[in-house]
Design a protein around this motif. Structure first.
Motif, PDB file in Angstrom:
ATOM      1  N   ARG A 139     127.639  96.540 -32.228  1.00 20.51           N
ATOM      2  CA  ARG A 139     129.006  97.062 -32.374  1.00 20.51           C
ATOM      3  C   ARG A 139     129.613  97.423 -31.015  1.00 20.51           C
ATOM      4  O   ARG A 139     130.803  97.285 -30.779  1.00 20.51           O
ATOM      5  N   LEU A 140     128.714  97.900 -30.090  1.00 18.66           N
ATOM      6  CA  LEU A 140     129.193  98.241 -28.758  1.00 18.66           C
ATOM      7  C   LEU A 140     129.720  97.002 -28.041  1.00 18.66           C
ATOM      8  O   LEU A 140     130.787  97.032 -27.423  1.00 18.66           O
TER       9      LEU A 140
ATOM     10  N   ASP B 123     128.866 105.158 -30.167  1.00 22.60           N
ATOM     11  CA  ASP B 123     127.762 104.232 -29.879  1.00 22.60           C
ATOM     12  C   ASP B 123     127.105 104.570 -28.560  1.00 22.60           C
ATOM     13  O   ASP B 123     125.862 104.503 -28.412  1.00 22.60           O
TER      14      ASP B 123
ATOM     15  N   LYS C  73     124.053  99.243 -33.388  1.00 20.54           N
ATOM     16  CA  LYS C  73     124.933  99.974 -32.469  1.00 20.54           C
ATOM     17  C   LYS C  73     125.223  99.152 -31.225  1.00 20.54           C
ATOM     18  O   LYS C  73     126.344  99.133 -30.710  1.00 20.54           O
TER      19      LYS C  73
END
Length: 597
Positions: A94-95, A67, A91
């Motif tokens: 998710r990070l 990411d 992303k």
């Protein structure tokens, strides 16, 4: 100056038009439907903890790197004016999610570490407690092992003696139990010591009574002294009328005082010496008392302190050395006889008394300015050796004393220079051999003095003969002109024993003499024939004759037999005994058979 203004809002609106709304697939919709509802924070937190645990730190870090690389690239493209995709938002999400999961995983790991640390601390505390308990037990064990009952240094009687002397009850009850047996031996030792203490107290009481009696007699003797002096003055004219030398019987004042302090054996020898000098009027004999008895004695308190000294501080060897030193303890007073002999030689014989062994000893000193003093025949170690037959002075005449000496593995030879030797003739002079006839003892002293003077005279003659032989003089041997002595010299004991023939070795071993003088002679004649012989002269020569051994050639049996026959003739004592010049006759016979025929 111009300003670059980016049309952000317009760009975003245009991008929305290009990217229509995303619709979930059936599978994604099904997954969302199957997920449990997160209607409370605890469920969400538990779910995230589960996810964080299942993914693991390695996988989360891997997704993080992916990411991070994607977003970095997206930011660079955005800065370059390129459009961004909808994946950028996912992303980022998710990070953030991975970051949160990382914190959750870290918290879980810390919690687990804390739990394990608590467990380790508990185990460590238990280990410390066990270690402390082990150390305490070890200290108790060491204290038990170091425990001393005070019986380690006790010298108990041997086991066989215990069974013999102890009562049957003590012996039978402890037959099978080693501990009980040891206790019984301690009990037996205690009983024995109590009996000995009782005996000691009884003997001390008797000693006190005897001391009181002795003091009373001393007082009476002191009262008799002025009366005896008066009697002496009254009797003096009578002595002069019969021609007796009354004044010669008196002893100098200082010597008289010392004579009263002499121990009994030395006092007896002193009386015999005075009687001998008066009876035989020997002006070449003098005697005097050496030393005093005014030694400081330990006080009673010091003596008791010495008795109470801890015996465990002394090793066995120290005890043996102490016993040995006390056994050879010499009385501070001694008696010296000075005997003038021939050749301007004066012999000093010092008589000492060993208080523990209860024997008298004699040691010698020679006073002379002549060359004889350097002769081996006038060495102090051998000068008076074997003065009388079977009287070497090597053994204690007292049976109890000899047993003590053997027990301590001692002998008089090692201490002869300090304490002398207990010769039998000294015991007779001092009356140590029991009840001795006074007249006989005085006559024995005359015999001793005569024998000493004879020994000195014989040694002087023998020394002259040996000196002539060492100088290769053969005038008095009545030899053929062609016979000559090549060598005549003294030998040390080791080389002499290693070189002499077996026949001479046997003769020496069968002889009673303790000290001997060893010589080697080499002779030859005009025909080139050689003879080698070994001579052993005993210390009591000429009471016993010199012994000869001939070195015959090994390759000739006849010569060996002849040599043995000549030896037998030379060593026959009946031909030479009591003749100081007999060695000349033996040498003449030896050199007449230089060819062993």
């Amino acid at each position: 100056m111009s300003v670059n203004v980016r049309p952000v809002k317009r760009f975003v609106e245009e991008q929305k038009k290009k990217n229509p709304e995303i619709k979930l697939s059936e599978k994604a919709t099904q997954l969302l439907t199957d997920m449990p509802k997160m209607d409370s924070p605890e469920k969400l937190f538990n779910l995230e903890d589960k996810i964080a645990t299942e993914m693991g730190s390695d996988r989360i870090f891997e997704e993080f790197l992916q990411d991070y690389a994607f977003l970095r690239n997206a930011v660079e493209e955005y800065l370059d004016g390129k459009p961004t995709s909808s994946d950028t938002i996912s992303k980022i999400a998710r990070l953030r999610r991975n970051t949160r999961l990382t914190h959750y995983g870290t918290a879980l790991m810390r919690k687990e570490v804390a739990e394990r640390m608590e467990n380790v601390d508990a185990k460590l505390l238990q280990l410390q407690n066990v270690t402390s308990e082990v150390q305490h037990i070890q200290k108790e064990i060491d204290r038990c092992l170091d425990f001393s009952a005070g019986d380690e240094e006790l010298e108990l009687v041997p086991f066989e003696q215990f069974h013999t002397e102890a009562s049957e009850i003590l012996a039978n009850e402890t037959a099978d139990n080693e501990h009980e047996q040891y206790l019984a031996r301690l009990k037996f030792e205690n009983e024995q010591r109590r009996e000995l203490l009782s005996t000691l107290n009884e003997l001390e009481g008797r000693r006190n009574v005897l001391q009181s009696d002795i003091r009373g007699k001393e007082v009476r003797l002191q009262g008799l002294k002025p009366k005896l002096e008066d009697l002496t003055k009254v009797a003096e004219p009578v002595f002069e009328m019969v021609g007796a030398k009354f004044k010669d019987l008196s002893i100098e004042g200082e010597q008289r005082k010392l004579s009263l302090q002499l121990p009994a054996p030395l006092a007896v020898a002193h009386i015999h010496a005075a009687a001998y000098k008066e009876i035989h009027d020997d002006k070449l004999f003098e005697f005097r008392i050496l030393g005093t008895n005014d030694t400081e004695k330990q006080s009673k308190d010091e003596t008791e302190a010495m008795k109470r000294k801890r015996k465990e501080d002394e090793t066995t060897q120290e005890k043996i050395n102490k016993m040995a030193s006390e056994l050879l303890e010499v009385h501070p007073m001694s008696l010296e006889f000075e005997i003038e002999c021939s050749e301007n030689i004066k012999i000093s014989m010092q008589i000492q008394y060993l208080t523990e062994l209860k024997v008298t000893t004699a040691k010698w000193h020679i006073n002379t300015d002549s060359k004889l003093k350097k002769s081996p025949f006038f060495s102090i170690d051998s000068l008076m050796s074997d003065l009388f037959e079977n009287d070497t002075g090597d053994k204690c005449p007292n049976d109890v004393g000899e047993m003590k000496i053997e027990h301590l593995k001692m002998n008089f030879n090692s201490s002869a220079k300090q304490i002398g030797k207990p010769f039998k003739f000294i015991q007779e002079i001092s009356g140590s051999e029991g009840e001795t006839d006074r007249i006989g003892a005085t006559e024995h002293l005359r015999k001793v003095i005569t024998t000493i003077r004879t020994r000195i005279s014989n040694r002087a003659v023998l020394d002259g003969i040996i000196r002539d032989l060492e100088s290769k003089k053969t005038d008095d041997l009545n030899l053929e002109p062609e016979v000559k002595i090549n060598s005549f010299k003294i030998c040390d004991d080791e080389s002499f024993i290693a070189s002499i023939p077996t026949s001479l070795t046997k003769k020496i071993s069968n002889s009673a003499a303790t000290d001997r003088f060893s010589y080697k002679i080499e002779a030859s004649d005009g025909n080139g024939r050689k003879l080698t012989a070994y001579i052993s002269i005993p210390a009591d020569y000429p009471r016993h004759t010199a012994l000869f051994g001939i070195a015959a050639p090994e390759d000739s049996e006849s010569s060996t037999e002849v040599a043995r026959q000549i030896e037998d003739r030379l060593n026959t004592e009946a031909h030479y005994v009591d003749d100081v010049k007999s060695i000349k006759e033996q040498l003449s016979l030896l050199l007449k058979h230089i060819d062993l025929s």
